[in-house]
Design a protein around this motif. Structure first.
Motif, PDB file in Angstrom:
ATOM      1  N   GLN A 155      50.694  24.948  49.085  1.00  0.00           N
ATOM      2  CA  GLN A 155      49.637  25.937  48.927  1.00  0.00           C
ATOM      3  C   GLN A 155      49.566  26.322  47.453  1.00  0.00           C
ATOM      4  N   VAL A 156      48.651  25.719  46.729  1.00  0.00           N
ATOM      5  CA  VAL A 156      48.506  25.990  45.302  1.00  0.00           C
ATOM      6  C   VAL A 156      47.201  26.745  45.101  1.00  0.00           C
ATOM      7  N   ILE A 157      47.279  27.835  44.380  1.00  0.00           N
ATOM      8  CA  ILE A 157      46.087  28.640  44.102  1.00  0.00           C
ATOM      9  C   ILE A 157      45.714  28.440  42.638  1.00  0.00           C
ATOM     10  N   ILE A 158      44.477  28.078  42.416  1.00  0.00           N
ATOM     11  CA  ILE A 158      43.972  27.867  41.064  1.00  0.00           C
ATOM     12  C   ILE A 158      43.637  29.233  40.471  1.00  0.00           C
ATOM     13  N   PRO A 159      44.004  29.476  39.203  1.00  0.00           N
ATOM     14  CA  PRO A 159      43.701  30.771  38.583  1.00  0.00           C
ATOM     15  C   PRO A 159      42.199  31.092  38.615  1.00  0.00           C
ATOM     16  N   SER A 160      41.906  32.361  38.791  1.00  0.00           N
ATOM     17  CA  SER A 160      40.519  32.832  38.890  1.00  0.00           C
ATOM     18  C   SER A 160      39.670  32.396  37.698  1.00  0.00           C
ATOM     19  N   CYS A 161      40.232  32.469  36.490  1.00  0.00           N
ATOM     20  CA  CYS A 161      39.463  32.100  35.300  1.00  0.00           C
ATOM     21  C   CYS A 161      38.992  30.645  35.379  1.00  0.00           C
ATOM     22  N   CYS A 162      39.843  29.779  35.910  1.00  0.00           N
ATOM     23  CA  CYS A 162      39.502  28.361  36.030  1.00  0.00           C
ATOM     24  C   CYS A 162      38.520  28.120  37.178  1.00  0.00           C
ATOM     25  N   VAL A 163      38.740  28.806  38.286  1.00  0.00           N
ATOM     26  CA  VAL A 163      37.827  28.677  39.434  1.00  0.00           C
ATOM     27  C   VAL A 163      36.411  29.041  39.009  1.00  0.00           C
ATOM     28  N   TRP A 164      36.254  30.183  38.327  1.00  0.00           N
ATOM     29  CA  TRP A 164      34.908  30.631  37.962  1.00  0.00           C
ATOM     30  C   TRP A 164      34.285  29.790  36.858  1.00  0.00           C
ATOM     31  N   LYS A 165      35.102  29.260  35.947  1.00  0.00           N
ATOM     32  CA  LYS A 165      34.558  28.386  34.902  1.00  0.00           C
ATOM     33  C   LYS A 165      33.974  27.123  35.552  1.00  0.00           C
ATOM     34  N   ILE A 166      34.687  26.592  36.550  1.00  0.00           N
ATOM     35  CA  ILE A 166      34.196  25.414  37.280  1.00  0.00           C
ATOM     36  C   ILE A 166      32.951  25.776  38.098  1.00  0.00           C
ATOM     37  N   ASN A 167      32.994  26.894  38.823  1.00  0.00           N
ATOM     38  CA  ASN A 167      31.836  27.311  39.623  1.00  0.00           C
ATOM     39  C   ASN A 167      30.616  27.585  38.751  1.00  0.00           C
ATOM     40  N   ASP A 168      30.828  28.146  37.565  1.00  0.00           N
ATOM     41  CA  ASP A 168      29.704  28.410  36.650  1.00  0.00           C
ATOM     42  C   ASP A 168      29.111  27.113  36.115  1.00  0.00           C
ATOM     43  N   MET A 169      29.971  26.111  35.931  1.00  0.00           N
ATOM     44  CA  MET A 169      29.500  24.828  35.411  1.00  0.00           C
ATOM     45  C   MET A 169      28.617  24.116  36.438  1.00  0.00           C
ATOM     46  N   TRP A 170      29.033  24.181  37.704  1.00  0.00           N
ATOM     47  CA  TRP A 170      28.268  23.545  38.786  1.00  0.00           C
ATOM     48  C   TRP A 170      27.991  24.568  39.871  1.00  0.00           C
ATOM     49  N   PRO A 171      27.018  25.435  39.645  1.00  0.00           N
ATOM     50  CA  PRO A 171      26.737  26.498  40.619  1.00  0.00           C
ATOM     51  C   PRO A 171      26.197  25.943  41.933  1.00  0.00           C
ATOM     52  N   ASP A 172      26.625  26.551  43.009  1.00  0.00           N
ATOM     53  CA  ASP A 172      26.097  26.205  44.326  1.00  0.00           C
ATOM     54  C   ASP A 172      24.733  26.861  44.455  1.00  0.00           C
ATOM     55  N   PRO A 173      23.699  26.117  44.844  1.00  0.00           N
ATOM     56  CA  PRO A 173      22.357  26.698  44.920  1.00  0.00           C
ATOM     57  C   PRO A 173      22.250  27.843  45.917  1.00  0.00           C
ATOM     58  N   PHE A 174      23.169  27.903  46.868  1.00  0.00           N
ATOM     59  CA  PHE A 174      23.134  28.970  47.861  1.00  0.00           C
ATOM     60  C   PHE A 174      24.186  30.042  47.585  1.00  0.00           C
ATOM     61  N   GLY A 175      24.931  29.894  46.480  1.00  0.00           N
ATOM     62  CA  GLY A 175      25.971  30.863  46.142  1.00  0.00           C
ATOM     63  C   GLY A 175      27.158  30.821  47.093  1.00  0.00           C
ATOM     64  N   GLN A 176      27.348  29.705  47.792  1.00  0.00           N
ATOM     65  CA  GLN A 176      28.454  29.557  48.747  1.00  0.00           C
ATOM     66  C   GLN A 176      29.585  28.790  48.072  1.00  0.00           C
ATOM     67  N   TYR A 177      30.658  29.491  47.727  1.00  0.00           N
ATOM     68  CA  TYR A 177      31.783  28.865  47.063  1.00  0.00           C
ATOM     69  C   TYR A 177      32.976  28.819  48.000  1.00  0.00           C
ATOM     70  N   PRO A 178      33.760  27.738  47.912  1.00  0.00           N
ATOM     71  CA  PRO A 178      34.912  27.626  48.804  1.00  0.00           C
ATOM     72  C   PRO A 178      35.927  28.731  48.557  1.00  0.00           C
ATOM     73  N   ARG A 179      36.532  29.207  49.613  1.00  0.00           N
ATOM     74  CA  ARG A 179      37.555  30.245  49.512  1.00  0.00           C
ATOM     75  C   ARG A 179      38.896  29.643  49.875  1.00  0.00           C
ATOM     76  N   TYR A 180      39.923  30.263  49.363  1.00  0.00           N
ATOM     77  CA  TYR A 180      41.281  29.856  49.697  1.00  0.00           C
ATOM     78  C   TYR A 180      41.584  30.289  51.117  1.00  0.00           C
ATOM     79  N   VAL A 181      41.993  29.350  51.953  1.00  0.00           N
ATOM     80  CA  VAL A 181      42.344  29.672  53.335  1.00  0.00           C
ATOM     81  C   VAL A 181      43.819  29.292  53.521  1.00  0.00           C
ATOM     82  N   PRO A 182      44.696  30.297  53.700  1.00  0.00           N
ATOM     83  CA  PRO A 182      46.119  29.979  53.849  1.00  0.00           C
ATOM     84  C   PRO A 182      46.384  29.219  55.140  1.00  0.00           C
ATOM     85  N   LYS A 183      47.337  28.290  55.060  1.00  0.00           N
ATOM     86  CA  LYS A 183      47.738  27.516  56.239  1.00  0.00           C
ATOM     87  C   LYS A 183      48.787  28.317  57.006  1.00  0.00           C
ATOM     88  N   HIS A 184      48.723  28.251  58.302  1.00  0.00           N
ATOM     89  CA  HIS A 184      49.676  28.998  59.121  1.00  0.00           C
ATOM     90  C   HIS A 184      50.796  28.103  59.582  1.00  0.00           C
TER      91      HIS A 184
END
Length: 184
Positions: A155-184
């Motif tokens: 379970q590796v979490i990417i830092p927020s600064c990197c997540v948003w830099k990537i999301n800003d580079m390739w924005p989802d047209p519907f604003g739907q971005y993947p969320r971290y879902v922990p494994k049980h």
């Protein structure tokens, strides 16, 4: 290496711009239509870019108290509120290596083609899918760059600064971005 890569990226961009300058507007429209027929997902990506040109810049974000680098934004869950741990001038999302490995469209396109060939995936036809695939490829590149091979169970979490830099580079047209879902 980063300087050489940046030089190659600049040269590629200049060459592309020079080529596009010589194409008449009507031929440019025909080319765009042919590209949209070939890869329909580009339509919404192009419309999203057009919105940004007209002044839309996505959601406003306030500084967050848990970040040191100053480039993080609020995340949906406490687990996702991870920062890179660097000072503002050394933030991972601002490093030349990050731009090369995680934001360069040509590098990620090669990664996507290789992955599609290896896994026998077909081309995507859904609107906006092109940007989503770039995001996922960028996230995979980040994990490989920072952690090497990551097992599915890890379970590796990417830092927020990197997540948003990537999301800003390739924005989802519907604003739907993947969320971290922990494994049980």
């Amino acid at each position: 290496m980063a300087e050489r890569a940046e030089g190659l990226r600049r040269a590629r961009k200049e060459e592309t711009e020079k080529l596009l300058q010589d194409i008449p507007v009507e031929k440019m429209r025909e080319l765009a239509l042919a590209l949209f027929d070939r890869q329909p997902g580009l339509v919404l990506d192009t419309l999203k870019t057009h919105e940004m040109w007209r002044g839309y810049h996505g959601s406003f974000s306030r500084p967050v108290t848990w970040c040191v680098c100053g480039n993080c934004r609020d995340m949906a869950t406490v687990l996702e509120k991870k920062f890179c741990g660097q000072e503002p001038d050394r933030c991972i999302s601002t490093l030349p290596s990050f731009s090369l490995y995680c934001l360069d469209a040509v590098v990620l396109r090669i990664h996507r083609s290789y992955r599609e060939d290896t896994l026998a995936l077909g081309d995507t036809e859904e609107p906006g899918e092109d940007n989503r695939e770039f995001c996922h490829a960028a996230f995979r590149h980040f994990l490989l760059w920072q952690y090497g091979a990551v097992e599915r169970e890890q379970q590796v979490i990417i830092p927020s600064c990197c997540v948003w830099k990537i999301n800003d580079m390739w924005p989802d047209p519907f604003g739907q971005y993947p969320r971290y879902v922990p494994k049980h």
